[in-house]
Scaffold this motif. Structure first.
Motif, PDB file in Angstrom:
ATOM      1  N   LEU A 155      32.348  42.482  42.983  1.00 16.68           N
ATOM      2  CA  LEU A 155      33.617  43.207  43.009  1.00 16.68           C
ATOM      3  C   LEU A 155      34.355  42.955  44.313  1.00 16.68           C
ATOM      4  N   TRP A 156      33.642  43.098  45.435  1.00 20.18           N
ATOM      5  CA  TRP A 156      34.279  42.885  46.742  1.00 20.18           C
ATOM      6  C   TRP A 156      34.686  41.425  46.935  1.00 20.18           C
ATOM      7  N   ARG A 157      33.858  40.492  46.445  1.00 26.39           N
ATOM      8  CA  ARG A 157      34.224  39.079  46.556  1.00 26.39           C
ATOM      9  C   ARG A 157      35.478  38.784  45.725  1.00 26.39           C
ATOM     10  N   ALA A 196      38.455  40.167  47.619  1.00 28.97           N
ATOM     11  CA  ALA A 196      38.662  39.376  48.826  1.00 28.97           C
ATOM     12  C   ALA A 196      39.352  38.046  48.531  1.00 28.97           C
ATOM     13  N   ALA A 197      39.272  37.589  47.280  1.00 28.15           N
ATOM     14  CA  ALA A 197      39.881  36.305  46.915  1.00 28.15           C
ATOM     15  C   ALA A 197      41.373  36.418  46.616  1.00 28.15           C
ATOM     16  N   ALA A 198      41.876  37.638  46.537  1.00 24.06           N
ATOM     17  CA  ALA A 198      43.280  37.834  46.185  1.00 24.06           C
ATOM     18  C   ALA A 198      44.186  37.603  47.386  1.00 24.06           C
ATOM     19  N   ARG A 199      45.249  36.847  47.173  1.00 23.23           N
ATOM     20  CA  ARG A 199      46.243  36.574  48.197  1.00 23.23           C
ATOM     21  C   ARG A 199      47.625  36.651  47.586  1.00 23.23           C
ATOM     22  N   SER A 219      38.999  36.561  39.182  1.00 21.73           N
ATOM     23  CA  SER A 219      38.012  36.311  38.118  1.00 21.73           C
ATOM     24  C   SER A 219      37.017  35.240  38.536  1.00 21.73           C
ATOM     25  N   HIS A 220      37.534  34.142  39.069  1.00 20.32           N
ATOM     26  CA  HIS A 220      36.688  33.014  39.456  1.00 20.32           C
ATOM     27  C   HIS A 220      35.721  33.411  40.573  1.00 20.32           C
ATOM     28  N   PRO A 237      40.056  39.342  33.886  1.00 17.90           N
ATOM     29  CA  PRO A 237      38.714  38.974  33.419  1.00 17.90           C
ATOM     30  C   PRO A 237      37.733  38.835  34.584  1.00 17.90           C
ATOM     31  N   ASN A 238      36.458  38.877  34.260  1.00 15.77           N
ATOM     32  CA  ASN A 238      35.409  38.725  35.269  1.00 15.77           C
ATOM     33  C   ASN A 238      34.800  37.327  35.251  1.00 15.77           C
ATOM     34  N   TYR A 239      35.516  36.380  34.679  1.00 18.41           N
ATOM     35  CA  TYR A 239      35.077  34.989  34.631  1.00 18.41           C
ATOM     36  C   TYR A 239      36.317  34.127  34.439  1.00 18.41           C
ATOM     37  N   GLY A 240      36.187  32.849  34.734  1.00 21.23           N
ATOM     38  CA  GLY A 240      37.279  31.925  34.441  1.00 21.23           C
ATOM     39  C   GLY A 240      37.653  31.038  35.613  1.00 21.23           C
ATOM     40  N   ARG A 241      38.564  30.122  35.351  1.00 24.83           N
ATOM     41  CA  ARG A 241      39.045  29.190  36.363  1.00 24.83           C
ATOM     42  C   ARG A 241      40.094  29.859  37.233  1.00 24.83           C
ATOM     43  N   ARG A 242      40.123  29.483  38.499  1.00 21.92           N
ATOM     44  CA  ARG A 242      41.143  30.025  39.400  1.00 21.92           C
ATOM     45  C   ARG A 242      42.503  29.411  39.083  1.00 21.92           C
TER      46      ARG A 242
END
Length: 274
Positions: A138-140, A143-146, A155-156, A190-195
């Motif tokens: 969840l934290w990762r 943290a990936a959001a910009r 998701s990725h 989603p909790n999976y997928g391509r960035r």
């Protein structure tokens, strides 16, 4: 308030501040419930505690009466193989259980939504690790959001982290979501997928991110109550969730009591709260 990208709600800074009030109430309620989890407690007792705390602090439970059939409680209380949407009742928690508690509150028309999975007494080592992996993912993800990035960057990051930790099931049929004047809004997260896919992350977008991970299959069944979701193989599951946003300064976790500042800084992410 503006709406962009097929009904996505974009909030002003002042409206995000109101969401923070609702989010902090949800975070404080979950901390209260976490401390109350122990062998011998019923899920209904936890629900009663949650409703009293939310109403005593000027909020209204988001879940109670939601959808059809109307959800009958303030929290979702999902035990062991129940992944999400468990209905509180007379079930007594016992040593070795895990309980996922999902909680939502409305304050002045704005929603907060978050979830934690809590061990009941001592649990097996693989269950402890499941909880750690799910919460860390969840934290990762957040943290990936910009600003300028895409929703599936989140998701990725979730999927990449979980896959690197071992053989876990990641639910695909249930996702995170936009949130604001309603609890569930566009876009799905989603909790999976391509960035690099999905709507653009812009200032004023609020998202509820919620990885759901199992010790076995990713596939689920819906029980006859039309709410409770269980793993098909009855493997144990974990569910963690936060409502968050990204400002021009960084990420802000609206349902974390500290706004997520400590954990975000540990991950090297600028804190964007006020």
């Amino acid at each position: 308030m503006a709406f962009r990208d097929r009904g996505i709600e974009i909030k002003t800074a002042e409206q995000i501040d109101l969401m923070r009030v609702a989010g902090r109430l949800v975070g404080e309620t979950l901390e209260l419930l976490r401390a109350a989890v122990r062998p011998g407690v019923t899920t209904l007792e936890l629900d009663t505690l949650a409703e009293a705390h939310i109403r005593d602090h000027g909020g209204v439970p988001s879940f109670k009466g939601y959808s059809h059939p109307p959800f009958p409680a303030t929290i979702c209380a999902s035990v062991n193989e129940e992944v999400v949407h468990g209905i509180p009742g007379d079930r007594v928690l016992v040593e070795g259980d895990v309980i996922s508690i999902d909680c939502g509150a409305i304050v002045e028309g704005w929603h907060g939504d978050a979830a934690v999975t809590v061990p009941v007494g001592e649990v097996a080592a693989d269950v402890t690790e499941l909880l750690r992996v799910t919460e860390e993912s969840l934290w990762r993800g957040m943290a990936a959001a910009r600003l300028g990035g895409r929703v599936t960057d989140i998701s990725h990051a979730i999927e990449t982290y979980v896959r690197a930790q071992g053989r876990y099931g990641i639910l695909e049929d249930y996702t995170g979501h936009g949130i604001g004047t309603e609890m569930h809004m566009s876009p799905n997260v989603p909790n999976y997928g391509r960035r690099g896919r999905g709507p653009t992350i812009v200032e004023g977008l609020a998202l509820a991110v919620e990885p759901m991970v199992t010790l076995g299959s990713k596939h689920t069944d819906l029980l006859e109550d039309e709410w409770t979701v269980v793993t098909v193989d009855r493997s144990l599951a974990a569910h963690f969730e936060h409502t968050f946003t990204v400002t021009d300064r960084g990420a802000w976790v609206l349902t974390a009591v500290d706004g997520g500042e400590k954990r975000l800084r540990e991950l090297g992410v600028p804190f964007g709260g006020r």
